[in-house]
Scaffold this motif. Structure first.
Motif, PDB file in Angstrom:
ATOM      1  N   GLU A 168       0.829  -1.206   0.000  1.00 20.55           N
ATOM      2  CA  GLU A 168       0.000   0.000   0.000  1.00 20.55           C
ATOM      3  C   GLU A 168       0.862   1.254   0.000  1.00 20.55           C
ATOM      4  O   GLU A 168       0.583   2.224  -0.716  1.00 20.55           O
ATOM      5  CB  GLU A 168      -0.931   0.004   1.214  1.00 20.55           C
ATOM      6  N   GLN A 169       1.917   1.223   0.791  1.00 19.45           N
ATOM      7  CA  GLN A 169       2.803   2.377   0.860  1.00 19.45           C
ATOM      8  C   GLN A 169       3.464   2.655  -0.488  1.00 19.45           C
ATOM      9  O   GLN A 169       3.563   3.814  -0.916  1.00 19.45           O
ATOM     10  CB  GLN A 169       3.873   2.121   1.927  1.00 19.45           C
ATOM     11  N   ARG A 172       0.538   3.915  -3.108  1.00 20.19           N
ATOM     12  CA  ARG A 172       0.032   5.255  -2.801  1.00 20.19           C
ATOM     13  C   ARG A 172       1.120   6.315  -2.927  1.00 20.19           C
ATOM     14  O   ARG A 172       0.866   7.433  -3.411  1.00 20.19           O
ATOM     15  CB  ARG A 172      -0.576   5.274  -1.391  1.00 20.19           C
ATOM     16  N   SER A 173       2.347   5.997  -2.481  1.00 18.96           N
ATOM     17  CA  SER A 173       3.413   7.002  -2.522  1.00 18.96           C
ATOM     18  C   SER A 173       3.777   7.405  -3.947  1.00 18.96           C
ATOM     19  O   SER A 173       4.107   8.572  -4.196  1.00 18.96           O
ATOM     20  CB  SER A 173       4.655   6.499  -1.779  1.00 18.96           C
ATOM     21  N   GLN A 176       1.188   9.865  -4.892  1.00 17.41           N
ATOM     22  CA  GLN A 176       1.398  11.083  -4.109  1.00 17.41           C
ATOM     23  C   GLN A 176       2.552  11.909  -4.663  1.00 17.41           C
ATOM     24  O   GLN A 176       2.439  13.135  -4.805  1.00 17.41           O
ATOM     25  CB  GLN A 176       1.667  10.715  -2.644  1.00 17.41           C
ATOM     26  N   TRP A 203       0.262  -3.047  -6.446  1.00 17.95           N
ATOM     27  CA  TRP A 203       0.599  -1.620  -6.379  1.00 17.95           C
ATOM     28  C   TRP A 203      -0.383  -0.773  -7.180  1.00 17.95           C
ATOM     29  O   TRP A 203      -0.820   0.276  -6.727  1.00 17.95           O
ATOM     30  CB  TRP A 203       2.022  -1.390  -6.889  1.00 17.95           C
ATOM     31  N   PHE A 206      -3.587  -0.107  -5.372  1.00 20.49           N
ATOM     32  CA  PHE A 206      -3.483   0.974  -4.391  1.00 20.49           C
ATOM     33  C   PHE A 206      -3.313   2.333  -5.068  1.00 20.49           C
ATOM     34  O   PHE A 206      -3.773   3.356  -4.533  1.00 20.49           O
ATOM     35  CB  PHE A 206      -2.335   0.701  -3.414  1.00 20.49           C
ATOM     36  N   MET A 207      -2.664   2.378  -6.234  1.00 24.51           N
ATOM     37  CA  MET A 207      -2.584   3.636  -6.985  1.00 24.51           C
ATOM     38  C   MET A 207      -3.983   4.139  -7.331  1.00 24.51           C
ATOM     39  O   MET A 207      -4.294   5.330  -7.187  1.00 24.51           O
ATOM     40  CB  MET A 207      -1.782   3.433  -8.285  1.00 24.51           C
ATOM     41  N   GLN A 209      -6.771   3.405  -5.822  1.00 21.42           N
ATOM     42  CA  GLN A 209      -7.453   3.840  -4.598  1.00 21.42           C
ATOM     43  C   GLN A 209      -7.031   5.249  -4.217  1.00 21.42           C
ATOM     44  O   GLN A 209      -7.854   6.082  -3.815  1.00 21.42           O
ATOM     45  CB  GLN A 209      -7.160   2.871  -3.459  1.00 21.42           C
ATOM     46  N   GLU A 210      -5.739   5.525  -4.339  1.00 22.55           N
ATOM     47  CA  GLU A 210      -5.231   6.858  -4.022  1.00 22.55           C
ATOM     48  C   GLU A 210      -5.803   7.897  -4.985  1.00 22.55           C
ATOM     49  O   GLU A 210      -6.230   8.983  -4.568  1.00 22.55           O
ATOM     50  CB  GLU A 210      -3.696   6.858  -4.063  1.00 22.55           C
ATOM     51  N   TYR A 216      -7.279  14.370  -5.963  1.00 23.11           N
ATOM     52  CA  TYR A 216      -6.805  14.004  -7.299  1.00 23.11           C
ATOM     53  C   TYR A 216      -7.893  14.171  -8.363  1.00 23.11           C
ATOM     54  O   TYR A 216      -7.785  13.635  -9.450  1.00 23.11           O
ATOM     55  CB  TYR A 216      -6.314  12.553  -7.303  1.00 23.11           C
TER      56      TYR A 216
END
Length: 364
Positions: A168-169, A172-173, A176, A203, A206-207, A209-210, A216
């Motif tokens: 997730e990190q 999402r990062s 971000q 990944w 999660f992208m 989801q972000e 965004y």
């Protein structure tokens, strides 16, 4: 599937890093990497044990094999070389074998051969989470330990998964970081590896989801393209994305092959300075693109540490120190002690962002 009988030898090259975060062909042919030790180990399978003994010493003479997504992937070369060196520290023999392509079923023949060779542990970066399950389950039935690294299998097809960082990190990062660079406006695309790669798809999930978060709302994901971790195909996919979307503002490539190919295309095109490229890459691979202004920043964990941790995890499993159960701990040489999380996951650490200010401090 026909497998090449070419043997490729690569000695382990010691690489200076700042830590932040025998030559034989296999029985089915294939490509084999130089072993870390000339000893052959016991040659017998490891007997499974339901109970961990954390005080058990690491066994010497263990035979372990790294099976990457593809033998010619530069990133996985770094990971596997470090794991081979780590195995030498605890008196084991390690090698790298694998296909030259990253198709879903390309790893199956190699797993079957490693079972025949009675390896103590198989370490695998899966091209597909399910295609490799049947032979991996057969390996475990025979007492061979199975450790997934970099890209996971289905959870019941291995004992451990060595993850680079929180999935997730990572996902999402990347969004971000790109969002800040674009001031949260414009069309973006993702240049991934293969359609079935477990890590890439996790990944990307999660992208998305972000990207669904309100901040965004000015950014639109127009396409997820696949370069199959092939340099030329990734280059062509980048070219195709920009032809189809000439007003594209950013590309996220969560694959070291893809980000380098995208940067190479953009560096010599009219899109340089207009399209932001971000994603996952190695400092040595991306340095020239950072210094010429094509790429402002990118991320990665330390791939040498990933391979090293995977080797020690396989040794701990094979020696009975751990079984893969949540809460168990083991020592990974110079990296210290790690704890096993839910579903047999071990997380290496947080990813690092590289840019002009720090990239020259790293050499891998």
């Amino acid at each position: 599937m026909s497998i090449s009988t070419t043997v490729r030898v690569r000695g382990f090259a010691a690489v200076a890093t700042v830590c932040v975060i025998a030559v034989t062909a296999t029985a089915c042919g294939g490509t084999t990497k130089k072993s870390s030790s000339s000893s052959s180990g016991s040659g017998s399978s490891v007997t499974s044990s339901a109970t961990a003994n954390p005080d058990a010493p690491l066994k010497t003479g263990l035979k372990i094999a790294f099976l990457p997504k593809a033998i010619n992937n530069p990133y996985e070369t770094i990971v596997d070389d470090s794991g081979i060196a780590g195995a030498k520290e605890f008196g084991g023999t390690a090698k790298e074998v694998g296909p030259s392509d990253s198709s879903a079923s390309s790893q199956v023949s190699y797993i079957n051969t490693l079972i025949q060779q009675q390896q103590n542990a198989i370490l695998l970066a899966a091209n597909d989470p399910n295609a490799v399950c049947a032979p991996l389950k057969e390996a475990m039935k025979k007492g061979i330990k199975v450790v997934a690294y970099d890209s996971d299998t289905a959870k019941d097809c291995r004992q451990l998964f060595i993850n680079q960082a929180s999935s997730e990190q990572i996902g999402r990062s990347l969004v971000q970081n790109l969002g800040k660079q674009l001031n949260y406006k414009g069309k973006i695309a993702i240049l991934s590896a293969t359609q079935n790669a477990t890590n890439q798809n996790t990944w990307i999930g999660f992208m998305k989801q972000e990207l669904a978060l309100p901040k965004y709302k000015g950014m639109t994901l127009v396409k997820v393209a696949y370069g199959d971790d092939d340099d030329q195909k990734s280059f062509q996919q980048t070219q195709g994305l920009l032809a189809a979307y000439p007003d594209l503002k950013g590309i996220i490539s969560p694959t070291t092959v893809g980000i380098a190919a995208a940067a190479r295309y953009i560096s010599s095109s009219s899109y340089k300075g207009k399209v932001v490229v971000n994603g996952l890459g190695t400092p040595n691979q991306m340095r020239k693109y950072v210094k010429d202004g094509t790429v402002a920043q990118f991320s990665l964990w330390n791939p040498k540490n990933l391979g090293y941790l995977a080797a020690y995890a396989a040794a701990a499993l094979s020696s009975g120190q751990i079984t893969g159960a949540e809460g168990e701990t083991f020592k990974a040489g110079k990296l210290g002690t790690y704890k096993i999380g839910a579903n047999g996951e071990v997380i290496l650490g947080k990813p690092t962002v590289f840019d002009k200010s720090n990239i020259d401090g790293f050499n891998f």
